[in-house]
Design a protein around this motif. Structure first.
Motif, PDB file in Angstrom:
ATOM      1  N   ARG A   1       0.412 -16.684  35.339  1.00  0.00           N
ATOM      2  CA  ARG A   1       0.179 -16.060  36.647  1.00  0.00           C
ATOM      3  C   ARG A   1       0.034 -14.542  36.491  1.00  0.00           C
ATOM      4  O   ARG A   1      -0.819 -13.923  37.121  1.00  0.00           O
ATOM      5  CB  ARG A   1       1.316 -16.405  37.601  1.00  0.00           C
ATOM      6  CG  ARG A   1       1.358 -15.646  38.872  1.00  0.00           C
ATOM      7  CD  ARG A   1       0.717 -16.129  40.130  1.00  0.00           C
ATOM      8  NE  ARG A   1       0.302 -17.449  40.311  1.00  0.00           N
ATOM      9  CZ  ARG A   1       0.718 -18.269  41.275  1.00  0.00           C
ATOM     10  NH1 ARG A   1       1.643 -17.884  42.104  1.00  0.00           N
ATOM     11  NH2 ARG A   1       0.207 -19.457  41.414  1.00  0.00           N
ATOM     12  N   MET A   2       0.873 -13.937  35.643  1.00  0.00           N
ATOM     13  CA  MET A   2       0.758 -12.494  35.389  1.00  0.00           C
ATOM     14  C   MET A   2      -0.628 -12.174  34.837  1.00  0.00           C
ATOM     15  O   MET A   2      -1.279 -11.230  35.285  1.00  0.00           O
ATOM     16  CB  MET A   2       1.824 -12.003  34.395  1.00  0.00           C
ATOM     17  CG  MET A   2       3.175 -11.697  34.971  1.00  0.00           C
ATOM     18  SD  MET A   2       3.259 -10.414  36.231  1.00  0.00           S
ATOM     19  CE  MET A   2       2.916  -8.923  35.325  1.00  0.00           C
ATOM     20  N   ALA A   3      -1.058 -12.949  33.866  1.00  0.00           N
ATOM     21  CA  ALA A   3      -2.326 -12.674  33.181  1.00  0.00           C
ATOM     22  C   ALA A   3      -3.531 -12.817  34.103  1.00  0.00           C
ATOM     23  O   ALA A   3      -4.463 -12.016  34.047  1.00  0.00           O
ATOM     24  CB  ALA A   3      -2.474 -13.586  31.972  1.00  0.00           C
ATOM     25  N   CYS A   4      -3.514 -13.808  34.944  1.00  0.00           N
ATOM     26  CA  CYS A   4      -4.696 -14.066  35.778  1.00  0.00           C
ATOM     27  C   CYS A   4      -4.703 -13.327  37.092  1.00  0.00           C
ATOM     28  O   CYS A   4      -5.750 -12.998  37.626  1.00  0.00           O
ATOM     29  CB  CYS A   4      -4.847 -15.560  36.073  1.00  0.00           C
ATOM     30  SG  CYS A   4      -3.735 -16.172  37.373  1.00  0.00           S
ATOM     31  N   CYS A   5      -3.533 -13.095  37.630  1.00  0.00           N
ATOM     32  CA  CYS A   5      -3.502 -12.822  39.065  1.00  0.00           C
ATOM     33  C   CYS A   5      -2.734 -11.588  39.509  1.00  0.00           C
ATOM     34  O   CYS A   5      -2.810 -11.221  40.677  1.00  0.00           O
ATOM     35  CB  CYS A   5      -2.910 -14.031  39.782  1.00  0.00           C
ATOM     36  SG  CYS A   5      -3.662 -15.599  39.315  1.00  0.00           S
ATOM     37  N   VAL A   6      -1.954 -10.963  38.621  1.00  0.00           N
ATOM     38  CA  VAL A   6      -1.109  -9.841  39.027  1.00  0.00           C
ATOM     39  C   VAL A   6      -1.532  -8.573  38.289  1.00  0.00           C
ATOM     40  O   VAL A   6      -1.604  -8.555  37.068  1.00  0.00           O
ATOM     41  CB  VAL A   6       0.384 -10.130  38.753  1.00  0.00           C
ATOM     42  CG1 VAL A   6       1.245  -8.929  39.136  1.00  0.00           C
ATOM     43  CG2 VAL A   6       0.838 -11.385  39.499  1.00  0.00           C
ATOM     44  N   THR A   7      -1.822  -7.533  39.060  1.00  0.00           N
ATOM     45  CA  THR A   7      -2.153  -6.219  38.510  1.00  0.00           C
ATOM     46  C   THR A   7      -1.068  -5.245  38.938  1.00  0.00           C
ATOM     47  O   THR A   7      -0.727  -5.178  40.121  1.00  0.00           O
ATOM     48  CB  THR A   7      -3.520  -5.721  39.045  1.00  0.00           C
ATOM     49  OG1 THR A   7      -4.524  -6.660  38.699  1.00  0.00           O
ATOM     50  CG2 THR A   7      -3.865  -4.355  38.480  1.00  0.00           C
TER      51      THR A   7
END
Length: 166
Positions: A74-80
């Protein structure tokens, strides 16, 4: 006029948004429950991407993931994590740049109820044309002093925006 405006400002604090879907969610750091609310919008499928604006430069993505229990995928794909902002104006600038880069057409803005009006005012001014901004306020119990400061800041920014040539 000022006192009447302050009373209205205080008794009509923005509320949480419903389950309306947006392309992205943006959380402005600085208050309890904001990041959790943004992550919840992601988890519930109300938004597909998340920008956390105003993250302290010392916070590493893996530390953020551990603290808020965000899975690596989820961090890698979706959280900046946005490290540029230090105040509400720079939150709006950082967010506007991210919205352009990500080609976002609708965004859920998450901040505290007492802060929402000024945050939305700044983002409305800087966001790309046509971006729909949904206010998603986190309920708080602000002190009278915090409300007074925020109301005065909101009035000052509103006046500055009104006087700015278009």
């Amino acid at each position: 006029m000022w006192a009447l405006g302050f009373i209205l400002f205080t008794v009509t604090l923005p509320q949480p948004a419903g389950d309306q879907r947006t392309d992205a969610v943006v959380v402005l750091t600085g208050g309890a429950g904001r990041i959790e609310r943004g992550l919840d919008a992601l988890k519930r499928g109300w938004s597909e991407r998340l920008l956390v604006s105003g993250v302290d430069r010392s916070v590493k993505p893996y530390e953020f993931a551990i603290q808020y229990r965000v899975r690596p995928r989820r961090m890698a794909c979706c959280v900046t994590l946005g490290y540029q902002a230090m105040d509400t104006q720079s939150n709006a600038l950082e967010t506007a740049e991210w919205l352009r880069r990500e080609r976002v057409e609708s965004v859920r803005l998450v901040t505290s109820d007492w802060h929402m009006r000024r945050a939305k005012l700044e983002l409305d001014r800087m966001a790309p044309a046509g971006v729909m901004i949904i206010a998603d306020a986190v309920p708080t119990r602000p002190s009278l002093g915090a409300l007074l400061r925020e109301y005065n800041k909101y009035l000052a920014r509103s006046l500055a925006s009104a006087l700015r040539p278009q």
